[in-house]
Design a protein around this motif. Structure first.
Motif, PDB file in Angstrom:
ATOM      1  N   GLU A 177      14.490  -7.388  -0.156  1.00  0.00           N
ATOM      2  CA  GLU A 177      13.607  -6.591  -0.990  1.00  0.00           C
ATOM      3  C   GLU A 177      12.616  -5.779  -0.149  1.00  0.00           C
ATOM      4  O   GLU A 177      12.315  -4.626  -0.473  1.00  0.00           O
ATOM      5  N   TYR A 178      12.094  -6.353   0.929  1.00  0.00           N
ATOM      6  CA  TYR A 178      11.215  -5.598   1.818  1.00  0.00           C
ATOM      7  C   TYR A 178      11.976  -4.439   2.459  1.00  0.00           C
ATOM      8  O   TYR A 178      11.480  -3.310   2.536  1.00  0.00           O
ATOM      9  N   SER A 179      13.183  -4.706   2.934  1.00  0.00           N
ATOM     10  CA  SER A 179      13.991  -3.669   3.555  1.00  0.00           C
ATOM     11  C   SER A 179      14.283  -2.540   2.568  1.00  0.00           C
ATOM     12  O   SER A 179      14.131  -1.353   2.889  1.00  0.00           O
ATOM     13  N   ASP A 180      14.679  -2.898   1.356  1.00  0.00           N
ATOM     14  CA  ASP A 180      14.975  -1.887   0.342  1.00  0.00           C
ATOM     15  C   ASP A 180      13.734  -1.084  -0.025  1.00  0.00           C
ATOM     16  O   ASP A 180      13.808   0.129  -0.268  1.00  0.00           O
ATOM     17  N   ALA A 181      12.583  -1.744  -0.065  1.00  0.00           N
ATOM     18  CA  ALA A 181      11.346  -1.069  -0.453  1.00  0.00           C
ATOM     19  C   ALA A 181      10.957   0.001   0.556  1.00  0.00           C
ATOM     20  O   ALA A 181      10.543   1.111   0.188  1.00  0.00           O
ATOM     21  N   VAL A 182      11.095  -0.311   1.841  1.00  0.00           N
ATOM     22  CA  VAL A 182      10.717   0.658   2.862  1.00  0.00           C
ATOM     23  C   VAL A 182      11.722   1.805   2.920  1.00  0.00           C
ATOM     24  O   VAL A 182      11.369   2.957   3.184  1.00  0.00           O
ATOM     25  N   THR A 183      12.993   1.514   2.639  1.00  0.00           N
ATOM     26  CA  THR A 183      14.002   2.567   2.568  1.00  0.00           C
ATOM     27  C   THR A 183      13.686   3.527   1.424  1.00  0.00           C
ATOM     28  O   THR A 183      13.836   4.749   1.555  1.00  0.00           O
ATOM     29  N   ALA A 184      13.195   2.975   0.305  1.00  0.00           N
ATOM     30  CA  ALA A 184      12.941   3.790  -0.884  1.00  0.00           C
ATOM     31  C   ALA A 184      11.624   4.558  -0.809  1.00  0.00           C
ATOM     32  O   ALA A 184      11.468   5.579  -1.479  1.00  0.00           O
TER      33      ALA A 184
END
Length: 217
Positions: A121-128
């Motif tokens: 979720e952290y990885s996806d959040a920074v990508t978004a």
């Protein structure tokens, strides 16, 4: 905890720089979960750090996270993961490095699926979301940049990010590293005015994982 970001707004996807090494190097990939009591025992103390470090008793702004209401509209994924983490009961300790930067370690004792999901979720959040606009308590707007950060792979999973903001001409950098070992999720947060030395974040992360391995093998 962290408002995480970068010195530029480019996206540097976190890399696996080192492959996990055997137990003796403080890195271990066997899945396991730890109790809250074991997590507390695994928390770093100032004696686990090199000479020149000091303890910082107040960790109220620890490895948890904070976000103003604007974050929900601008970066919903980032806001969601910050609020989710902030609602969890972590165990944390704060320190001051010889260079004067603040470093906080936090440990979340979770189930392995929950810990794995949080890293994703952290990885996806920074990508978004790589840029946000926020406001100080005095109503002064500022821009906040987030980026994934190249970082050695420690434990089972590692994700690192940086946040950068400039306020009143002063640049604040925050490095956040998430290190998962089974269900234990270790947060290492370093905050610096001006330049930040990510090698310090890496060193504390390695020490934190090594102590976790020693306390809960």
């Amino acid at each position: 905890m962290v408002t995480v970001g970068c010195a530029d707004a480019g996206h540097d996807r976190a890399d696996t720089v080192d492959q996990p090494a055997p137990h003796g190097d403080g890195q271990q990939t066997s899945a396991r979960e730890v109790s809250a009591a074991k997590a507390k025992d695994a928390l770093l103390t100032v004696t686990d750090l090199p000479t020149g470090w000091s303890a910082k008793p107040d960790t109220s702004s620890s490895a948890k996270g904070s976000l103003d209401d604007d974050g929900d509209a601008q970066c919903p994924k980032y806001a969601a993961v910050i609020r989710k983490t902030a609602a969890m009961d972590d165990i944390s300790a704060g320190f001051v490095s010889p260079s004067g930067t603040d470093v906080v370690e936090g440990i979340l004792p979770l189930t392995e699926p929950a810990a794995r999901e949080l890293v994703t979720e952290y990885s996806d959040a920074v990508t978004a979301c790589q840029k946000m606009t926020s406001t100080t308590a005095d109503g002064v707007p500022y821009e906040l940049y987030l980026t994934a950060l190249s970082f050695p792979k420690l434990g089972d999973d590692t994700f690192a990010l940086r946040t950068t903001a400039t306020l009143s001409g002063i640049t604040i950098n925050v490095d956040l590293a998430l290190i998962r070992r089974g269900g234990a999720l270790i947060f290492v947060v370093q905050t610096a005015r001006g330049a930040i030395d990510t090698a310090t974040t890496q060193d504390v992360g390695r020490r934190a994982l090594a102590k976790m391995n020693a306390v809960a093998p």
